[in-house]
Design a protein around this motif. Structure first.
Motif, short mmCIF file in Angstrom:
data_model
loop_
_atom_site.label_atom_id
_atom_site.label_comp_id
_atom_site.label_asym_id
_atom_site.label_seq_id
_atom_site.Cartn_x
_atom_site.Cartn_y
_atom_site.Cartn_z
N SER A 1 0.81 -1.22 0.00
CA SER A 1 0.00 0.00 0.00
C SER A 1 0.85 1.27 0.00
CB SER A 1 -0.93 0.01 1.22
OG SER A 1 -1.75 -1.14 1.24
N GLY A 2 2.16 1.11 -0.10
CA GLY A 2 3.02 2.27 -0.09
C GLY A 2 3.27 2.84 1.29
N ASN A 3 2.96 2.06 2.31
CA ASN A 3 3.16 2.52 3.69
C ASN A 3 4.56 2.17 4.18
OD1 ASN A 3 0.48 3.47 3.74
ND2 ASN A 3 -0.28 1.44 4.34
N LEU A 4 4.78 2.22 5.48
CA LEU A 4 6.09 1.97 6.06
C LEU A 4 6.61 0.59 5.69
CD1 LEU A 4 8.37 2.79 8.05
CD2 LEU A 4 6.93 1.84 9.88
N SER A 5 7.85 0.52 5.28
CA SER A 5 8.49 -0.77 4.97
C SER A 5 8.88 -1.48 6.25
CB SER A 5 9.75 -0.52 4.12
OG SER A 5 10.62 -1.63 4.16
N ALA A 6 8.61 -2.77 6.31
CA ALA A 6 9.01 -3.57 7.47
C ALA A 6 10.52 -3.57 7.64
CB ALA A 6 8.50 -5.00 7.33
N LEU A 7 11.26 -3.52 6.53
CA LEU A 7 12.71 -3.49 6.61
C LEU A 7 13.20 -2.18 7.20
CD1 LEU A 7 13.82 -5.22 3.28
CD2 LEU A 7 13.34 -6.23 5.52
N ASP A 8 12.57 -1.07 6.82
CA ASP A 8 12.95 0.22 7.39
C ASP A 8 12.65 0.24 8.89
OD1 ASP A 8 13.85 1.15 4.97
OD2 ASP A 8 12.01 2.24 4.49
N ALA A 9 11.51 -0.32 9.26
CA ALA A 9 11.15 -0.39 10.68
C ALA A 9 12.15 -1.25 11.45
CB ALA A 9 9.74 -0.94 10.85
N ALA A 10 12.57 -2.36 10.82
CA ALA A 10 13.53 -3.26 11.47
C ALA A 10 14.89 -2.58 11.63
CB ALA A 10 13.67 -4.54 10.67
N LYS A 11 15.33 -1.88 10.60
CA LYS A 11 16.63 -1.18 10.66
C LYS A 11 16.63 -0.14 11.78
CE LYS A 11 17.63 -1.67 5.71
NZ LYS A 11 17.67 -0.96 4.41
N ALA A 12 15.46 0.46 12.02
CA ALA A 12 15.35 1.48 13.06
C ALA A 12 15.13 0.87 14.44
CB ALA A 12 14.21 2.43 12.73
N GLY A 13 15.09 -0.46 14.53
CA GLY A 13 14.89 -1.14 15.80
C GLY A 13 13.47 -1.05 16.32
N LEU A 14 12.51 -0.89 15.40
CA LEU A 14 11.11 -0.67 15.80
C LEU A 14 10.21 -1.88 15.58
CD1 LEU A 14 10.67 2.90 14.24
CD2 LEU A 14 11.19 2.33 16.62
N LEU A 15 10.67 -2.85 14.83
CA LEU A 15 9.83 -4.01 14.49
C LEU A 15 10.03 -5.11 15.53
CD1 LEU A 15 7.92 -5.35 12.43
CD2 LEU A 15 9.95 -6.16 11.22
N THR A 16 8.93 -5.61 16.10
CA THR A 16 9.05 -6.67 17.11
C THR A 16 8.31 -7.95 16.74
OG1 THR A 16 7.19 -5.73 18.35
CG2 THR A 16 9.40 -5.04 19.01
N VAL A 17 7.29 -7.87 15.86
CA VAL A 17 6.50 -9.06 15.50
C VAL A 17 6.23 -9.03 14.01
CG1 VAL A 17 4.33 -10.31 15.86
CG2 VAL A 17 5.37 -9.06 17.77
N ILE A 18 6.31 -10.20 13.37
CA ILE A 18 5.85 -10.31 11.98
C ILE A 18 4.72 -11.34 11.91
CG2 ILE A 18 7.98 -9.54 10.89
CD1 ILE A 18 8.66 -12.47 10.30
N ALA A 19 3.82 -11.11 10.96
CA ALA A 19 2.65 -11.97 10.78
C ALA A 19 2.54 -12.36 9.32
CB ALA A 19 1.38 -11.24 11.23
N ALA A 20 1.76 -13.41 9.06
CA ALA A 20 1.58 -13.88 7.68
C ALA A 20 0.89 -12.83 6.83
CB ALA A 20 0.76 -15.17 7.67
N ASP A 21 -0.02 -12.06 7.43
CA ASP A 21 -0.84 -11.10 6.70
C ASP A 21 -1.65 -11.84 5.63
OD1 ASP A 21 -2.01 -8.77 5.90
OD2 ASP A 21 -0.20 -7.81 5.15
N TYR A 22 -1.19 -11.87 4.39
CA TYR A 22 -1.95 -12.54 3.33
C TYR A 22 -1.17 -13.70 2.69
CZ TYR A 22 1.03 -9.41 0.59
OH TYR A 22 2.11 -8.74 0.08
#
Length: 389
Positions: free
Chosen positions: A282-303
């Protein structure tokens, strides 16, 4: 029984040629070397905890693969069960929506969503993996509140997320693009799509929304369920959701929103497909960018549950803590954020839910265990007693 000669992904470390003993479906012992008389020799393959998926939208595709081709719900649940086991998922929260105004309204009606929830609760003891229900409450759809309240009181819901897909904020902050999207998906004119969008915006003015929202939140807390907010797009939205008692920020849309969520101690959840692709669909925040910033804690299958494994390996290249930290996003962190303390780690006392992975150009899942029992195998991992016979 012993599983021997695996590369074990343990909390905080990776141990080569390790072994795990399982008793009564629980991990009873871990050794840093191979053992004799093991039931299974891993040949050095990776052994990870089974994935805990907090947000999977896949049930909709199983019961309605096309808009005018609805399948029996029990059939769809069984088909999804097999696919999740093959993807290494051992605990899955089916993210079902009460959102009849969405483009997926044909499978998000009160009747269909309720039937899916009832089906999961009826079938769960006879399925391969541990299926649970994640109810997505669209706060403008106050007509769904009584149904959700009934299901909450019956104990049929395991997690609740608060969603607001009102155009002009969150995931749909670009109204013009959203109108074009509605026009394309529904094959209607832009003028008709604009009318649909205007109707949705007007729904947000209903004075009953806040009271219904607070009642749903109170019921979720009464039953000890985790609360998530969906598509937080601003610091203000995170603060509002935090005040309600939310503990998980699902799919934060912007970096400031993710930063505020972490500052307030919320779990931040994003999609494994986003991590694999390196960008949001959707053009929103990249999970990789969030991870690089130390902000990502959980990942899900989504679709797309198959994205778990390649997504984990991609994240492992950039997060502090490497592979164990990336694996924890799909296992221990996911479990703890949902209040599940008995799974998500290869550790003594934890459920023996594990997945065997053979790294390569394409990382392959070779087997999945739930409680130490095979629930999926591609035929490459054999019990030694069978070979000997």
């Amino acid at each position: 029984m012993w599983l021997s000669n695996f590369t074990l992904v343990l909390p905080g470390e990776v141990v080569s040629e390790g072994s795990v003993r399982i008793e009564d479906g629980v991990i009873a012992e871990i050794r840093p070397e191979p053992v004799a008389n093991a039931v299974i020799d891993g040949g050095g393959r990776l052994l990870m905890p089974g994935f805990v998926d907090l947000h999977g939208d896949m049930i909709e595709r199983e019961i309605a693969p096309r808009p005018n081709a609805q399948m029996p719900i029990d059939f769809g649940i069984h088909e999804l069960d097999k696919k999740l086991a093959a993807a290494g998922v051992t605990t899955a929260f089916a993210a079902v929506s009460f959102a009849t105004e969405s483009v997926y309204g044909h499978v998000r009606s009160l009747e269909t969503t309720s039937a899916v929830i009832e089906g999961i609760n009826t079938l769960r003891d006879n399925l391969l993996i541990d299926h649970r229900v994640h109810a997505r409450y669209e706060i403008t759809n106050i007509g769904a509140a009584p149904t959700l309240e009934r299901l909450l009181e019956a104990g049929h819901i395991d997690m609740v997320s608060l969603t607001d897909h009102t155009p002009g904020q969150g995931q749909y902050n670009d109204i013009k693009s959203y109108i074009l999207s509605i026009s394309e998906r529904r094959a209607i004119s832009e003028e008709m799509a604009a009318e649909v969008v205007a109707k949705r915006i007007a729904m947000r003015d209903n004075p009953e929304i806040d009271a219904k929202l607070k009642h749903i939140v109170a019921l979720a807390k009464k039953h000890g369920l985790s609360l998530a907010s969906h598509d937080d797009d601003s610091v203000e939205k995170v603060i509002e959701m935090f005040a309600l008692g939310v503990t998980i920020s699902e799919f934060p849309v912007t970096l400031p929103a993710a930063e505020e969520a972490r500052r307030r101690g919320l779990w931040t959840l994003m999609g494994a497909p986003n991590a694999l692709r390196g960008k949001s669909m959707s053009g929103n925040l990249s999970a990789l960018d969030a991870a690089k910033a130390g902000l990502l804690t959980v990942i899900a299958a989504d679709y797309h549950p198959a994205a778990f494994v390649p997504g984990i390996f991609k994240l492992a290249e950039m997060v502090e803590g490497g592979l164990p930290a990336a694996v924890a996003m799909a296992t221990a962190n996911a479990a703890r954020s949902a209040g599940l303390m008995d799974r998500g780690e290869i550790a003594v006392g934890q459920r023996a839910d594990t997945v065997v992975i053979e790294p390569g150009d394409v990382h392959r899942i070779r087997a999945t265990f739930r409680g130490g029992q095979f629930i999926y195998s591609d035929g490459t991992l054999h019990p030694l007693q069978t070979l000997a016979a």
